[in-house]
Structures are given as C-alpha cells and as structure tokens.
Design a protein around this motif. Sequence first.
Motif, PDB file in Angstrom:
ATOM      1  N   ILE A   1       3.565   0.294  -9.994  1.00 22.37           N
ATOM      2  CA  ILE A   1       2.627   1.628 -10.090  1.00 22.37           C
ATOM      3  C   ILE A   1       3.376   2.598 -10.821  1.00 22.37           C
ATOM      4  O   ILE A   1       2.620   3.321 -11.800  1.00 22.37           O
ATOM      5  CB  ILE A   1       2.501   2.295  -8.636  1.00 22.37           C
ATOM      6  N   ASP A   2       4.514   2.726 -10.574  1.00 20.87           N
ATOM      7  CA  ASP A   2       5.454   3.532 -11.482  1.00 20.87           C
ATOM      8  C   ASP A   2       5.427   3.422 -13.122  1.00 20.87           C
ATOM      9  O   ASP A   2       5.585   4.123 -13.892  1.00 20.87           O
ATOM     10  CB  ASP A   2       6.940   3.831 -11.018  1.00 20.87           C
ATOM     11  N   ALA A   3       5.264   1.993 -13.213  1.00 21.28           N
ATOM     12  CA  ALA A   3       5.432   1.441 -14.784  1.00 21.28           C
ATOM     13  C   ALA A   3       4.117   1.598 -15.442  1.00 21.28           C
ATOM     14  O   ALA A   3       3.795   1.605 -16.498  1.00 21.28           O
ATOM     15  CB  ALA A   3       5.802   0.108 -14.634  1.00 21.28           C
ATOM     16  N   GLY A   4       2.851   2.095 -14.618  1.00 23.10           N
ATOM     17  CA  GLY A   4       1.725   2.278 -15.320  1.00 23.10           C
ATOM     18  C   GLY A   4       0.653   1.329 -15.260  1.00 23.10           C
ATOM     19  O   GLY A   4      -0.493   1.519 -15.995  1.00 23.10           O
ATOM     20  N   PHE A   5       1.095   0.255 -14.494  1.00 28.02           N
ATOM     21  CA  PHE A   5      -0.116  -1.004 -14.281  1.00 28.02           C
ATOM     22  C   PHE A   5      -1.303  -0.439 -13.305  1.00 28.02           C
ATOM     23  O   PHE A   5      -0.973   0.275 -12.149  1.00 28.02           O
ATOM     24  CB  PHE A   5       0.678  -2.112 -13.906  1.00 28.02           C
TER      25      PHE A   5
ATOM     26  N   GLU B   1       0.075   4.982  -4.138  1.00 30.60           N
ATOM     27  CA  GLU B   1      -1.472   5.890  -4.935  1.00 30.60           C
ATOM     28  C   GLU B   1      -1.681   6.918  -3.862  1.00 30.60           C
ATOM     29  O   GLU B   1      -2.333   7.948  -4.496  1.00 30.60           O
ATOM     30  CB  GLU B   1      -2.495   4.547  -4.805  1.00 30.60           C
ATOM     31  N   SER B   2      -1.257   6.969  -2.658  1.00 29.72           N
ATOM     32  CA  SER B   2      -1.354   8.161  -1.654  1.00 29.72           C
ATOM     33  C   SER B   2      -0.504   9.211  -1.960  1.00 29.72           C
ATOM     34  O   SER B   2      -0.859  10.253  -1.254  1.00 29.72           O
ATOM     35  CB  SER B   2      -1.588   7.724  -0.294  1.00 29.72           C
ATOM     36  N   GLY B   3       0.388   9.020  -2.662  1.00 31.47           N
ATOM     37  CA  GLY B   3       1.585  10.059  -3.008  1.00 31.47           C
ATOM     38  C   GLY B   3       2.784   9.940  -1.993  1.00 31.47           C
ATOM     39  O   GLY B   3       3.631  10.965  -2.028  1.00 31.47           O
ATOM     40  N   VAL B   4       2.942   8.672  -1.322  1.00 32.29           N
ATOM     41  CA  VAL B   4       3.971   8.703  -0.553  1.00 32.29           C
ATOM     42  C   VAL B   4       5.338   8.441  -1.298  1.00 32.29           C
ATOM     43  O   VAL B   4       5.240   7.648  -2.304  1.00 32.29           O
ATOM     44  CB  VAL B   4       3.767   7.697   0.372  1.00 32.29           C
ATOM     45  N   GLY B   5       6.459   8.775  -1.124  1.00 29.28           N
ATOM     46  CA  GLY B   5       7.643   8.806  -1.752  1.00 29.28           C
ATOM     47  C   GLY B   5       8.202   7.460  -1.579  1.00 29.28           C
ATOM     48  O   GLY B   5       8.023   6.595  -0.619  1.00 29.28           O
ATOM     49  N   LEU B   6       9.086   7.218  -2.524  1.00 26.29           N
ATOM     50  CA  LEU B   6       9.862   5.937  -2.671  1.00 26.29           C
ATOM     51  C   LEU B   6      10.749   5.521  -1.188  1.00 26.29           C
ATOM     52  O   LEU B   6      10.699   4.553  -0.838  1.00 26.29           O
ATOM     53  CB  LEU B   6      10.673   5.661  -3.668  1.00 26.29           C
ATOM     54  N   ALA B   7      11.268   6.670  -0.837  1.00 24.01           N
ATOM     55  CA  ALA B   7      12.421   6.378   0.271  1.00 24.01           C
ATOM     56  C   ALA B   7      11.346   6.179   1.558  1.00 24.01           C
ATOM     57  O   ALA B   7      11.876   5.475   2.418  1.00 24.01           O
ATOM     58  CB  ALA B   7      13.018   7.932   0.487  1.00 24.01           C
ATOM     59  N   GLU B   8      10.369   6.872   1.704  1.00 23.42           N
ATOM     60  CA  GLU B   8       9.400   6.768   2.929  1.00 23.42           C
ATOM     61  C   GLU B   8       8.814   5.505   2.636  1.00 23.42           C
ATOM     62  O   GLU B   8       8.849   4.552   3.771  1.00 23.42           O
ATOM     63  CB  GLU B   8       8.176   7.819   2.880  1.00 23.42           C
TER      64      GLU B   8
ATOM     65  N   GLY C   1       3.710  -5.466   0.585  1.00 29.14           N
ATOM     66  CA  GLY C   1       3.598  -5.108  -0.719  1.00 29.14           C
ATOM     67  C   GLY C   1       2.238  -4.476  -0.757  1.00 29.14           C
ATOM     68  O   GLY C   1       2.321  -3.473  -1.521  1.00 29.14           O
ATOM     69  N   THR C   2       0.950  -4.955  -0.531  1.00 28.19           N
ATOM     70  CA  THR C   2      -0.138  -4.224  -0.607  1.00 28.19           C
ATOM     71  C   THR C   2      -0.106  -2.953  -0.075  1.00 28.19           C
ATOM     72  O   THR C   2      -0.813  -2.064  -0.443  1.00 28.19           O
ATOM     73  CB  THR C   2      -1.383  -5.099   0.033  1.00 28.19           C
ATOM     74  N   LEU C   3       0.461  -2.851   1.229  1.00 25.17           N
ATOM     75  CA  LEU C   3       0.541  -1.513   1.908  1.00 25.17           C
ATOM     76  C   LEU C   3       1.401  -0.563   1.012  1.00 25.17           C
ATOM     77  O   LEU C   3       0.991   0.671   0.936  1.00 25.17           O
ATOM     78  CB  LEU C   3       1.076  -1.672   3.246  1.00 25.17           C
TER      79      LEU C   3
ATOM     80  N   ASP D   1      -6.055   7.164   7.116  1.00 25.08           N
ATOM     81  CA  ASP D   1      -5.660   7.676   5.759  1.00 25.08           C
ATOM     82  C   ASP D   1      -3.961   7.721   5.821  1.00 25.08           C
ATOM     83  O   ASP D   1      -3.522   8.682   6.637  1.00 25.08           O
ATOM     84  CB  ASP D   1      -6.344   8.781   5.294  1.00 25.08           C
ATOM     85  N   PRO D   2      -3.223   7.156   4.912  1.00 22.21           N
ATOM     86  CA  PRO D   2      -1.833   7.518   5.138  1.00 22.21           C
ATOM     87  C   PRO D   2      -1.414   8.816   4.509  1.00 22.21           C
ATOM     88  O   PRO D   2      -0.032   9.196   5.046  1.00 22.21           O
ATOM     89  CB  PRO D   2      -0.980   6.425   4.373  1.00 22.21           C
ATOM     90  N   ALA D   3      -2.345   9.464   3.634  1.00 18.76           N
ATOM     91  CA  ALA D   3      -1.712  10.654   3.274  1.00 18.76           C
ATOM     92  C   ALA D   3      -2.035  11.846   4.027  1.00 18.76           C
ATOM     93  O   ALA D   3      -1.450  13.016   4.185  1.00 18.76           O
ATOM     94  CB  ALA D   3      -2.850  10.992   2.026  1.00 18.76           C
ATOM     95  N   VAL D   4      -2.793  11.472   5.450  1.00 21.42           N
ATOM     96  CA  VAL D   4      -2.876  12.327   6.404  1.00 21.42           C
ATOM     97  C   VAL D   4      -2.031  12.187   7.530  1.00 21.42           C
ATOM     98  O   VAL D   4      -1.786  12.983   8.550  1.00 21.42           O
ATOM     99  CB  VAL D   4      -4.563  12.305   6.735  1.00 21.42           C
TER     100      VAL D   4
END
Length: 454
Positions: free
Chosen positions: A290-294, A77-84, A69-71, A142-145
């Motif tokens: 995150i998608d709901a804006g919290f 937040e790092s921009g990783v897609g839902l499928a990934e 969950g935390t991951l 960094d997961p984005a990298v």
Amino acid sequence: MAARGWRIERESSKQNLRRSDDAALREASDAVTIQPTDMTATGASITAKRFASGLLGYASGLPFLLVLGTLAIRLRESGVGLAEIGLLSWASIAYSLKFLVAPFLDAYALGPLGRWIGRRRAWIMLTQIGVALGLVVMSTTDPAVSLPIVAAAAFLTALLSAVQDAAVDGWRIDVAEAEEQGLLAAAYQLGYRLAVLTSGAGALYVAEGFGWPTSYLAMAAIMAVVAALTAVLVPSVEKPLARSEGPLFTAPIRDLVALLATVPVATLVMIGCYRAPDLLAGVMASALYIDAGFSKVEIANVTKIFGVGLTIFGAFFGGWLLTRLSMRTVLVIGIVASSTTNLFFSGLAMTGHSLPMLIAAISFDNVAGGIAGTALIAFMSQLAQSGFSATRYAVLSSIYALPGHLVGGVSGVAVEAFGFPTYFALTFFSGVPALLLCLALRGEAAKGKRPALT
C-alpha cells in the motif's frame, strides 16, 4: 551454539542413547493404556485421503489472511498506523495457543455429533461454523470507527481457526501411514494455497468492486459451504478414544511428556526458529504494498493470482524433494530460500512502485514458502505420530509459530524506526539459527525418521 556440543563421538554411545530414548518412550507410554486400533481410515483410498487433506487445507488457509495480510491492507486503507497494524497481528498468536485445546480434541468426541460423523470431523465442522460467524462480525464492523471490536473479532476468528487446525492436524496424522505423510502434506499445502488465493486475491477483487463488508461476508459464506463439504467428503478416522487409568484428559498429557522426553531441546528450538523469516515479513509486506502505491488489483494479480500458483508449485516441488533427498537437506533448502526472500522485499522497498520488482519478490517468496512449509509439516507430522496426534502436533506447531508471531507484533514499530528497506534486510538474518540447527541434524532425522540432534 556449535553442533560439536551435540555430537556423540563413539558409534556405540549413539546406539545406546537411541535405545535409551526408545526405552524412555515405552516406559512413559506404559502409563497410558491405548486400545488397539488401526491408525488409518478404513475403506479410504490414498486418493480420497489426499483430496480430503486438500479440502481441509483450504479450510485452514481461508481465515489466515483475513486476520493477517488481507486485514492489514484493509486497516492501512482505513488510515490505521503501522504500529497499530503490527500490534493487531498479535491476533495470530491464537494459532500458537492451540496446544491448550488439543488435549480436548484427543480426549473428547463431542457427544452425539462426534458419534454421528466421527470425532475429528465433528471438531473440524464445529470450528468451521464458528469461523464463518466470526467473519460475519468482521464484515459488519468499520475499523476506522470501531478498531477494538475489529481486533476482538479477529482474535476470536483466529482462535477458532487455530482449534480447527489442531483437529485437522490430528485427522491428517491419524488417517495416513508415515510414508504417506509427504503426499498428504503436499495436498494440504495445495488446498491451503488455493484458500490463500481466495482470501487474498478474491477478497481484494470483491473489496475493490463492492467494498470490504461484502468481501468479508462472501468469505464467511464460503467457509459455511466448506463446513458442509467436510461432513460429506472427509473420511472418518475409525479410531476409538485412547483410555487411561486416570482421568481421560491426562492421557494426552502423559503422551506429550513422553514426546518431550525423547526429542532433543535443540530440535524443538530449530522448529521454533524455522519460519521466523516468513512470519517477520508477512504483515509488513502487506503494508509495504500500500505504501509503495500498488492498487488492490495490482496486489491481487501479482501477490495472489501469480504468487499462489508458484506456491503450489513450491509445495509439490518440496514434496518431490522429500522423496529424493534427506529431510535435513530439504529443510536446509527451505530455510535458506525463505530467508533470502526478505532481501527481495528490501529491494522492493528501495525501488518503490515497480511491477517487475514486485513480481521477482513474490516469485521467490512463494516458491520458497511452498518448499519450507511442506518440509516442516512433514517433519513435524513424523514427530507427532501417536495415539494423541492432535496434542503432539499442536504443541510442535505452537513452538514453530509463537516466536515469530510475538516478535512480529512489534514489526510496525521497527519499520517506523528503521524504514522498510533496513527492516527487511535485518530479518534476513533471522534464519541463521534455524539453518545452523538444521545442519546439526544427524542420524535418523537426516533420513526423515524420528529426529535427534547428536
């Protein structure tokens, strides 16, 4: 599948079948010569056992959200897609593979370390140190990298955590009599939920103020402290290794065959289906926030601080229910409540950023999860009591976790195809098979004894 197919019409046939099952278990067990031993820790009071069970529950719960969950929040937040994100949740499959290593935990004592602090504690402490190191690796990546490195580190951390869980399960079952398992299960759940509070709200608060690397490094430090406390505060189970005529490793396997030979397949299927609603909702619920804006602070305050308190209440309420009602009744309450939770998440997805709706969903989710978790732990603990409890419980817990984790891996794809509201509404029905099988429990299982579906 109708319960009628399992029902034996004549009472005499029921008794004969039960005697046949007991004879089969004794015959299979004769192949293993187990040294006489006290199944409980010597010199340890029930209070000490409950405290130790809570500490080990904390150790088991701390890594779980950090690879799930935390991951997922960090990845989103790092921009990783839902499928990934959904596919990365397959790291949790490691928790379903612990039955592969559990025979080693029952058969080997880790040499001098095991002789010094006890076999169970040695395995537990060693894996706790490994988990801490895994979290250090995740903190520096960094997961984005470097998403593949994060995925590999998450899987390794989950695998070590799963081995720790198998050792903890074996300790908990060995250290207490059958009538004490409900109390220890409740204490374990309390510790587990406090750890969820730490790795959920605590990790989010630290990440908000100091960043994700510092957050994961702090979690690694806490795990290292827990490892030190394990060596000092957890009672050792004074129980010699079981011995067999053949190779030592084969003794737990023979005992496991004896278990599977006497437990109906329908009971195992029920265990496999029981937590499906919770496992299917877990990872995508974090992405939904995150998608709901919290914000991270809102997520921490509601889902972790407020929610964990309710889960603790649910765990102890579940333990209390087990002292007042039959095992079957509490299992039914748990599966109905945990399935209904997903309808609340569907409503939250339709409502969007609404704190009252989030509070309602989290309230129901955590109380339901506490009841269901306590009931299932107590149920499986009674099944697993033997000279090779770690192996037995590891297989049973793998059976309950693997189906949900496998399907959960494609949950991101399903959300992208159907949307959050439809996805959560559909997962409500994933609890129906377990409900029907719980209702089919008869005889000893309905009273909390060795289960059977008739």
